[in-house]
Enzyme design. Sequence first.
Site, PDB file in Angstrom:
ATOM      1  CB  CYS A  33     -49.447  68.344  15.575  1.00 37.89           C
ATOM      2  SG  CYS A  33     -49.985  67.455  14.106  1.00 37.89           S
ATOM      3  CB  THR A  34     -44.690  67.008  12.414  1.00 30.88           C
ATOM      4  OG1 THR A  34     -45.505  65.844  12.194  1.00 30.88           O
ATOM      5  CG2 THR A  34     -43.670  66.717  13.495  1.00 30.88           C
ATOM      6  CG  HIS A  35     -50.003  67.056   9.890  1.00 31.33           C
ATOM      7  ND1 HIS A  35     -49.509  65.933  10.526  1.00 31.33           N
ATOM      8  CD2 HIS A  35     -50.556  66.614   8.730  1.00 31.33           C
ATOM      9  CE1 HIS A  35     -49.764  64.870   9.771  1.00 31.33           C
ATOM     10  NE2 HIS A  35     -50.397  65.258   8.682  1.00 31.33           N
TER      11      HIS A  35
ATOM     12  CG  ASP B  93     -46.063  62.645  10.465  1.00 30.93           C
ATOM     13  OD1 ASP B  93     -46.434  62.321  11.618  1.00 30.93           O
ATOM     14  OD2 ASP B  93     -46.683  63.492   9.799  1.00 30.93           O
ATOM     15  CB  SER B  94     -49.515  59.683  10.811  1.00 30.06           C
ATOM     16  OG  SER B  94     -49.594  61.087  10.979  1.00 30.06           O
TER      17      SER B  94
ATOM     18  CB  CYS C  26     -45.567  60.858  14.345  1.00 29.10           C
ATOM     19  SG  CYS C  26     -47.353  60.717  14.524  1.00 29.10           S
ATOM     20  CG  ASN C  27     -45.388  66.023  18.331  1.00 29.66           C
ATOM     21  OD1 ASN C  27     -44.659  66.433  19.218  1.00 29.66           O
ATOM     22  ND2 ASN C  27     -45.269  66.464  17.089  1.00 29.66           N
TER      23      ASN C  27
ATOM     24  CE1 TYR D  64     -50.796  56.009  11.465  1.00 29.37           C
ATOM     25  CE2 TYR D  64     -48.976  56.280  13.005  1.00 29.37           C
ATOM     26  CZ  TYR D  64     -49.509  55.676  11.886  1.00 29.37           C
ATOM     27  OH  TYR D  64     -48.754  54.765  11.183  1.00 29.37           O
ATOM     28  N   GLY D  65     -54.234  60.544  14.971  1.00 29.95           N
ATOM     29  CA  GLY D  65     -54.762  61.237  16.157  1.00 29.95           C
ATOM     30  C   GLY D  65     -56.024  60.632  16.742  1.00 29.95           C
TER      31      GLY D  65
HETATM   32  N1  DGL Z   1     -48.147  64.666  12.521  1.00 34.32           N
HETATM   33  C1  DGL Z   1     -48.567  63.976  13.655  1.00 34.32           C
HETATM   34  C2  DGL Z   1     -48.050  64.613  14.938  1.00 34.32           C
HETATM   35  O1  DGL Z   1     -46.973  65.157  14.968  1.00 34.32           O
HETATM   36  C3  DGL Z   1     -49.984  63.502  13.854  1.00 34.32           C
HETATM   37  C4  DGL Z   1     -51.105  63.761  12.946  1.00 34.32           C
HETATM   38  C5  DGL Z   1     -52.142  62.637  12.938  1.00 34.32           C
HETATM   39  O2  DGL Z   1     -51.848  61.637  12.283  1.00 34.32           O
HETATM   40  O3  DGL Z   1     -53.185  62.759  13.591  1.00 34.32           O
HETATM   41  O4  DGL Z   1     -48.695  64.531  15.957  1.00 34.32           O
END
Ligand code: DGL
Length: 273
Positions: free
Chosen positions: A187-189, A13-14, A76-77, A45-46
Amino acid sequence: MNYFDNRPIGIFDSGVGGLSILRELQKDFANEDFIYIADTGRVPYGDKKPQDIADYTIECFEKLKKLNVKAAILACNASAPYCLDYIKKDFDFPTLGVIGAGVVDSAMVTQNKNILIMAATATAKSDVFQKAMHKIDSKVNLEIVACPDLVKSVEDGKGNEEEGYQAAKKYIDAYDGFDYDTVLLACTHLPFAKNSIEKLLKDKKKTSKIIDPAKSIASDLNRMLSGLGILSKEEGQKTSYYVTGDTEDFRNIASKLLDQDKDLLDIKDANEI
Ligand code: DGL
């Protein structure tokens, strides 16, 4: 064909978001070792350009390859729309994406066919969820809301505090006119801000179901590994963490999110791979 494979499974993941998948895998796979790799030096990453997201993700996958993983999860979606196909084709280990599980779970739960998808900005800008949902049920209405400040509050370890609640409110309030009965955490966060989201929906007197696809992703992984005959036969489980940012910052937040003793986390600098 191997009938077992004791090498580790990579999870990328990011940032800290993929830990919401890892914690589920740690419960389900007592005999597997894991390598969690996070590009914490460049998270989020978003808000990045698709090409940069793809390049950074592939760099981390090169590191997983050097670490000799037998399989990986692109947790990471935000990366998936821009490089999952390439990764599946170009790396010699199987990689599981996380988008399908959330789409299937939310399609099964919705009664009124209105789903609110909470995601990173890069995911919201892509049509990856619309396409995946269309294949399952073309009558579902999706609204995708980008939640960058909520991602940030989770990176700061504050997703379930006032900061997370206010960030969630700012984004979800804009959808009061949409009669969603299901909220997909895409989003996995976001599972690390689930209490804030739950409280917000309650304050709005909404009974919408919140979907965290982590359990389904664990089942998908089990299916993939057993289908390929590469489950581990070695007893015991070990997890190593590699991060591109500060290892001690990650130690503090990861131990809080995973509810594990911070001194027991094996964390290394991913830049040295
Ligand atoms: N956790 C990431 C996801 O599933 C992205 C969060 C990010 O880096 O913006 O999308």
